[in-house]
Design a protein around this motif. Sequence first.
Motif, PDB file in Angstrom:
ATOM      1  N   ARG A 159      -8.588  -2.526  -9.154  1.00 51.67           N
ATOM      2  CA  ARG A 159      -7.681  -3.579  -9.626  1.00 51.67           C
ATOM      3  C   ARG A 159      -6.900  -3.117 -10.854  1.00 51.67           C
ATOM      4  NH1 ARG A 159      -8.138  -7.087 -13.573  1.00 51.67           N
ATOM      5  NH2 ARG A 159     -10.354  -6.635 -13.870  1.00 51.67           N
ATOM      6  N   LEU A 208       1.237  -2.355  -8.072  1.00 52.48           N
ATOM      7  CA  LEU A 208       1.077  -2.538  -6.631  1.00 52.48           C
ATOM      8  C   LEU A 208       0.769  -3.978  -6.263  1.00 52.48           C
ATOM      9  CD1 LEU A 208      -0.991   0.674  -5.820  1.00 52.48           C
ATOM     10  CD2 LEU A 208       1.427   0.278  -5.400  1.00 52.48           C
ATOM     11  N   ARG A 217      -4.181  -0.834  -9.659  1.00 61.02           N
ATOM     12  CA  ARG A 217      -3.095  -1.584  -9.014  1.00 61.02           C
ATOM     13  C   ARG A 217      -2.187  -2.229 -10.050  1.00 61.02           C
ATOM     14  NH1 ARG A 217      -7.106  -3.386  -5.313  1.00 61.02           N
ATOM     15  NH2 ARG A 217      -7.194  -5.402  -6.381  1.00 61.02           N
ATOM     16  N   SER A 228      -0.060   4.020  -3.448  1.00 61.66           N
ATOM     17  CA  SER A 228      -1.444   3.585  -3.232  1.00 61.66           C
ATOM     18  C   SER A 228      -2.396   4.776  -3.226  1.00 61.66           C
ATOM     19  CB  SER A 228      -1.556   2.822  -1.911  1.00 61.66           C
ATOM     20  OG  SER A 228      -0.778   1.645  -1.937  1.00 61.66           O
TER      21      SER A 228
END
Length: 260
Positions: A250, A258, A253, A188
């Motif tokens: 987004r 993720l 991710r 992250s």
Amino acid sequence: MAELWTLLTENPATFKGGGIWRIMVNINDALTAIAYGLLVLFFAAGIIKTCGSFTDLKKPEHVLKAFIRFALAQGAITYGMELMQALFSIVQGIVTTVMSGSSMAGSVTELPTEIVDKIESVGMLESIPLWIVTLLGSLLITVLSFVMILTVYGRMFKIYMYTAIAPIPISSFAGEPTQSIGKNFIRSYVGVCLEGAIIALACIIFSAYAASPPAVGDTELSAVTIVWNYVGELVFNLLVLVGAIKASDRIVREMMGLGG
């Protein structure tokens, strides 16, 4: 656009004079003591979870594996700040390479000559609606610019938060069942840093669009109509840019797997 380029290349340690970074470092140091306690807790929980009986603990391979895991987790906590800075430097190098490779930083869009000539030929009464259109366009562009800058500022704030809280999730590496917490944290954090590259790419694409200004169209139209069409297309391009910048987290991710 120049403000975005500056923020994307800014180092958190020197941002705003480094005062925020020093506070985050102090918080990180304070949480390190708690992280050492969690280190033992996660390690013990991992031993209980992975070893079916006390007999398993007598096996040299299990003892060695547990010792290595504990030592690595302890080292990660001790040198967590250096680890975070190293990861940021690597990703920031990607951002800088993307920006320098585009050769578009600081590019400025100029009004087409046709529009300039049309505006200069406008009389006093005709300039009133033209002034209103220009004011509305300026307000929209200003608002969109603030949204983009706030998004980039948000990335910087997330980096500060990750840096401050880092010792807690890193301590989870001590236990095999809990190591996924630390892995997700690292991924992250790298993702947050990579948001800068996505934002830079979005700005580069917009700069390529801006390098070819919106078409003027029929020059026989009134100055107000021409300016309105021009401003409308420019605002639309900015909306696309804002959407891409807002979606950078987004996109990262999805790239990093993720989810969420």
